[in-house]
Design a protein around this motif. Structure first.
Motif, PDB file in Angstrom:
ATOM      1  N   THR A 160      -5.561  13.883   4.204  1.00 25.78           N
ATOM      2  CA  THR A 160      -5.865  13.061   5.304  1.00 25.78           C
ATOM      3  C   THR A 160      -4.969  11.770   5.085  1.00 25.78           C
ATOM      4  OG1 THR A 160      -7.942  13.993   5.794  1.00 25.78           O
ATOM      5  CG2 THR A 160      -7.311  11.922   6.686  1.00 25.78           C
ATOM      6  N   TYR A 161      -4.139  11.728   5.943  1.00 22.83           N
ATOM      7  CA  TYR A 161      -3.277  10.257   5.865  1.00 22.83           C
ATOM      8  C   TYR A 161      -3.636   9.340   7.066  1.00 22.83           C
ATOM      9  CZ  TYR A 161       1.403   7.975   7.042  1.00 22.83           C
ATOM     10  OH  TYR A 161       2.428   7.109   7.311  1.00 22.83           O
ATOM     11  N   ALA A 162      -4.085   8.348   6.339  1.00 26.72           N
ATOM     12  CA  ALA A 162      -4.388   7.122   7.447  1.00 26.72           C
ATOM     13  C   ALA A 162      -3.159   6.397   7.803  1.00 26.72           C
ATOM     14  CB  ALA A 162      -5.522   6.093   6.884  1.00 26.72           C
ATOM     15  N   CYS A 163      -2.764   6.166   9.020  1.00 21.57           N
ATOM     16  CA  CYS A 163      -1.620   5.311   9.466  1.00 21.57           C
ATOM     17  C   CYS A 163      -2.124   4.050   9.970  1.00 21.57           C
ATOM     18  CB  CYS A 163      -1.002   5.990  10.706  1.00 21.57           C
ATOM     19  SG  CYS A 163       0.742   5.644  10.938  1.00 21.57           S
ATOM     20  N   MET A 164      -1.530   3.116   9.043  1.00 18.59           N
ATOM     21  CA  MET A 164      -1.799   1.660   9.600  1.00 18.59           C
ATOM     22  C   MET A 164      -0.469   1.014  10.308  1.00 18.59           C
ATOM     23  SD  MET A 164      -4.724   1.410   8.125  1.00 18.59           S
ATOM     24  CE  MET A 164      -5.481  -0.171   7.712  1.00 18.59           C
ATOM     25  N   GLU A 165      -0.788  -0.080  10.703  1.00 16.06           N
ATOM     26  CA  GLU A 165       0.223  -0.766  11.737  1.00 16.06           C
ATOM     27  C   GLU A 165       1.273  -1.067  10.922  1.00 16.06           C
ATOM     28  OE1 GLU A 165       0.924  -0.279  14.608  1.00 16.06           O
ATOM     29  OE2 GLU A 165       2.045  -1.873  15.297  1.00 16.06           O
ATOM     30  N   GLY A 166       0.760  -1.778   9.764  1.00 14.08           N
ATOM     31  CA  GLY A 166       1.862  -2.494   8.771  1.00 14.08           C
ATOM     32  C   GLY A 166       2.581  -3.555   9.722  1.00 14.08           C
ATOM     33  N   PRO A 167       3.688  -4.215   9.031  1.00 12.72           N
ATOM     34  CA  PRO A 167       4.392  -3.712   7.809  1.00 12.72           C
ATOM     35  C   PRO A 167       3.838  -4.246   6.631  1.00 12.72           C
ATOM     36  CG  PRO A 167       5.607  -5.433   8.845  1.00 12.72           C
ATOM     37  CD  PRO A 167       4.481  -5.377   9.653  1.00 12.72           C
ATOM     38  N   ARG A 168       2.834  -4.978   6.826  1.00  9.74           N
ATOM     39  CA  ARG A 168       2.259  -5.533   5.586  1.00  9.74           C
ATOM     40  C   ARG A 168       1.486  -4.419   4.708  1.00  9.74           C
ATOM     41  NH1 ARG A 168      -3.359  -5.231   5.929  1.00  9.74           N
ATOM     42  NH2 ARG A 168      -4.499  -5.896   8.061  1.00  9.74           N
ATOM     43  N   GLU A 174      -9.717  -2.897   3.460  1.00 11.18           N
ATOM     44  CA  GLU A 174      -9.474  -1.982   4.387  1.00 11.18           C
ATOM     45  C   GLU A 174      -9.289  -0.544   3.589  1.00 11.18           C
ATOM     46  OE1 GLU A 174      -5.672  -3.756   5.519  1.00 11.18           O
ATOM     47  OE2 GLU A 174      -6.459  -4.500   7.581  1.00 11.18           O
ATOM     48  N   ILE A 175      -8.844  -0.661   2.419  1.00 14.61           N
ATOM     49  CA  ILE A 175      -8.776   0.742   1.672  1.00 14.61           C
ATOM     50  C   ILE A 175     -10.024   1.168   1.302  1.00 14.61           C
ATOM     51  CG2 ILE A 175      -8.035   1.666  -0.690  1.00 14.61           C
ATOM     52  CD1 ILE A 175      -5.636   1.225   1.371  1.00 14.61           C
ATOM     53  N   LYS A 179     -11.438   4.677   2.652  1.00 13.48           N
ATOM     54  CA  LYS A 179     -11.886   5.633   1.605  1.00 13.48           C
ATOM     55  C   LYS A 179     -13.137   6.276   2.283  1.00 13.48           C
ATOM     56  CE  LYS A 179     -12.311   6.412  -3.247  1.00 13.48           C
ATOM     57  NZ  LYS A 179     -11.456   7.787  -3.373  1.00 13.48           N
ATOM     58  N   ILE A 180     -14.064   5.210   2.721  1.00 13.07           N
ATOM     59  CA  ILE A 180     -15.243   5.885   3.446  1.00 13.07           C
ATOM     60  C   ILE A 180     -14.923   7.077   4.586  1.00 13.07           C
ATOM     61  CG2 ILE A 180     -17.409   5.171   4.630  1.00 13.07           C
ATOM     62  CD1 ILE A 180     -17.210   2.357   2.796  1.00 13.07           C
TER      63      ILE A 180
END
Ligand SMILES: O=P(O)(O)O[C@H]1O[C@H](CO)[C@@H](O)[C@H]1O
Ligand SMILES: Nc1nc2[nH]cnc2c(=O)[nH]1
Length: 267
Positions: A160-168, A174-175, A179-180
């Protein structure tokens, strides 16, 4: 006419596996896209560098709609992509391959659909709600898994891939939260790329390459340098995986991807 396309992510900027490469600039309602088309194993394959050749486009500024529309215009039916990710799952260590099967979208400022009703800059001026229960094509996933197994790579058949806005990169908190929520890996580009492919009834799958443990799990500072360096180390394996996977892609499509718009518009 290329039936299959590869979208190269961070560290995958040139189509090493292709011969007789030509460059095409495809005009789309969302802008112009530079696509390389070459041959592999007797068939035409399109290649697109997601961030541009010199990694000049950050994840939140990528013109995902132009990219996917351009491949559609070229006649592409199947897209394999690479994604460099951080891992939240101790079983998925740097250097491992993860054949994604699920997505969590935490992006914020992107353009998520081709179907903007009357505002659509093309003749598809309708509303569409596509099914996205399983965001990745089962036939492409099977091809990637079979190839990874045959090559003897360290791989995981689901993730399962969590897509974050980034670019940071992410915060420790957040991690912890991701994970939860059940994420295994984290990146910044699978959304809206995967959904846009589904909206044009194109099969899509992505092989994630773990380049680091995610923030708070890694004891070290996260750097893009580390990402690109690990991807460079894995470039040969990535090439072999894509080459072998292409050979396992069925000529005929029997997956639901090709009928994604059926029932999506309410007609
Ligand atoms: O997903 P790809 O294109 O591999 O890029 C990954 O690498 C960059 C971070 O180093 C981010 O853009 C992340 O999404
Ligand atoms: N968002 C995000 N993308 C990455 N790409 C490679 N590593 C990472 C990471 O730790 N977080």
């Amino acid at each position: 006419m290329p039936r299959i396309a590869i979208i190269g992510g961070s560290g995958v900027y040139d189509p090493k596996l292709l011969q007789n490469i030509r460059e095409e600039f495809v005009n789309t309602p969302y802008g112009k896209v530079r696509v390389k088309i070459g041959e592999y194993d007797g068939e035409e394959i399109a290649f697109l560098a997601r961030h541009g050749e010199g990694h000049s486009v950050p994840p939140h500024k990528i013109n995902y709609r132009a990219n996917i529309w351009a491949l559609y215009e070229l006649g592409v039916e199947r897209i394999l992509s690479t994604s460099a990710v951080g891992s939240l799952n101790e079983a998925m260590k740097p250097g491992d391959f993860v054949v994604l099967d699920q997505l969590l979208d935490f992006t914020k400022t992107r353009h998520y659909t081709f179907y903007d009703g009357d505002e659509s800059p093309h003749d598809r001026k309708f509303v569409a709600h596509v099914d996205f229960t399983d965001p990745y094509c089962p036939e492409l996933r099977k091809a990637l898994i079979t190839a990874a197994k045959e090559l003897g790579f360290d791989y995981h058949p689901t993730g399962t891939y969590a897509c974050m806005e980034g670019p940071r990169f992410e915060t420790r908190a957040e991690i912890r939260a991701l994970k939860i929520l059940g994420a295994d890996v984290v990146g910044m580009t699978q959304c809206p790329e995967a959904a846009l492919a589904r909206e044009l009834e194109i099969c899509y799958a992505s092989v994630a390459i773990v380049t680091n443990f995610a923030a708070g799990i890694s004891r070290d500072k996260l750097t893009h340098t580390e990402v690109v360096e690990l991807m460079a180390k894995k470039s040969e394996e990535i090439k072999y995986l894509l080459m072998k996977s292409i050979r396992y892609i069925p000529k005929e499509r029997h997956c639901a991807c090709k009928d994604a718009l059926k029932g999506a518009t309410g007609d």
